[in-house]
Design a protein around this motif. Sequence first.
Motif, mmCIF file in Angstrom:
data_model
loop_
_atom_site.group_PDB
_atom_site.id
_atom_site.type_symbol
_atom_site.label_atom_id
_atom_site.label_comp_id
_atom_site.label_asym_id
_atom_site.label_seq_id
_atom_site.Cartn_x
_atom_site.Cartn_y
_atom_site.Cartn_z
ATOM 1 N N VAL A 57 0.835 -1.208 0.000
ATOM 2 C CA VAL A 57 0.000 0.000 0.000
ATOM 3 C C VAL A 57 0.863 1.249 0.000
ATOM 4 C CG1 VAL A 57 -1.684 1.346 1.322
ATOM 5 C CG2 VAL A 57 -1.980 -1.123 1.099
ATOM 6 N N ALA A 58 1.911 1.250 0.812
ATOM 7 C CA ALA A 58 2.784 2.432 0.903
ATOM 8 C C ALA A 58 3.419 2.773 -0.434
ATOM 9 C CB ALA A 58 3.867 2.202 1.956
ATOM 10 N N LEU A 59 3.881 1.765 -1.162
ATOM 11 C CA LEU A 59 4.518 2.016 -2.455
ATOM 12 C C LEU A 59 3.493 2.404 -3.511
ATOM 13 C CD1 LEU A 59 7.082 2.061 -4.158
ATOM 14 C CD2 LEU A 59 6.739 -0.385 -4.602
ATOM 15 N N ARG A 60 2.422 1.662 -3.616
ATOM 16 C CA ARG A 60 1.420 1.918 -4.653
ATOM 17 C C ARG A 60 0.670 3.232 -4.450
ATOM 18 N NH1 ARG A 60 0.695 -2.802 -7.767
ATOM 19 N NH2 ARG A 60 1.653 -4.615 -6.781
ATOM 20 N N ALA A 61 0.476 3.620 -3.198
ATOM 21 C CA ALA A 61 -0.237 4.873 -2.905
ATOM 22 C C ALA A 61 0.686 6.086 -2.954
ATOM 23 C CB ALA A 61 -0.911 4.782 -1.533
ATOM 24 N N GLY A 62 1.977 5.839 -3.133
ATOM 25 C CA GLY A 62 2.925 6.939 -3.186
ATOM 26 C C GLY A 62 3.276 7.515 -1.826
ATOM 27 N N GLU A 63 2.950 6.781 -0.769
ATOM 28 C CA GLU A 63 3.299 7.242 0.570
ATOM 29 C C GLU A 63 4.800 7.134 0.808
ATOM 30 O OE1 GLU A 63 -0.909 5.790 2.586
ATOM 31 O OE2 GLU A 63 0.926 4.695 3.013
ATOM 32 N N LEU A 64 5.406 6.103 0.243
ATOM 33 C CA LEU A 64 6.850 5.890 0.357
ATOM 34 C C LEU A 64 7.392 5.478 -1.009
ATOM 35 C CD1 LEU A 64 6.850 3.860 3.687
ATOM 36 C CD2 LEU A 64 7.665 6.199 3.394
ATOM 37 N N SER A 65 8.530 6.037 -1.360
ATOM 38 C CA SER A 65 9.177 5.700 -2.631
ATOM 39 C C SER A 65 10.039 4.447 -2.447
ATOM 40 C CB SER A 65 10.069 6.856 -3.079
ATOM 41 O OG SER A 65 11.181 6.990 -2.195
ATOM 42 N N GLU A 66 10.575 3.941 -3.553
ATOM 43 C CA GLU A 66 11.485 2.803 -3.476
ATOM 44 C C GLU A 66 12.680 3.123 -2.576
ATOM 45 O OE1 GLU A 66 12.612 1.676 -7.440
ATOM 46 O OE2 GLU A 66 10.556 1.203 -8.031
ATOM 47 N N VAL A 67 13.238 4.300 -2.753
ATOM 48 C CA VAL A 67 14.405 4.712 -1.952
ATOM 49 C C VAL A 67 14.030 4.783 -0.474
ATOM 50 C CG1 VAL A 67 16.002 6.624 -1.522
ATOM 51 C CG2 VAL A 67 15.481 5.937 -3.869
ATOM 52 N N GLU A 68 12.866 5.325 -0.171
ATOM 53 C CA GLU A 68 12.434 5.431 1.224
ATOM 54 C C GLU A 68 12.160 4.053 1.830
ATOM 55 O OE1 GLU A 68 10.349 9.815 1.250
ATOM 56 O OE2 GLU A 68 9.274 8.157 0.294
#
Length: 111
Positions: A57-68
């Motif tokens: 969810v965090a990645l797909r929703a843009g809450e966290l990037s790959e780097v984060e």
Amino acid sequence: MTEPTMETVDSFGMNAERQFADVWSRSILSDRERRLLLLGLLVGEGMPEMTGVHLDVALRAGELSEVELREVVVVLTHYAGWIRGAKLNDQVEELIERVRRERSGRSGPAD
């Protein structure tokens, strides 16, 4: 003790869903901040299945990037332990690869 009825189960589910919605709709913390707290808790408690759900969810929703997400691995490995950190790293890398494939329209492993 009596078995729960379908009405009891439905009532519990609706009540739990409403409580989660209430927590996530509060304005003091952002969804991103809540997600980071929850990821720390889930990794620390050794709950990889739920961790995977929240990473996704965090990645797909843009809450966290790959780097984060990778930085979350670094931090939590030091605080939750190397074994849990290694599992988290695997989850993050597999998720990143899966999402990249989906976004590029490929269904198989990356070349």
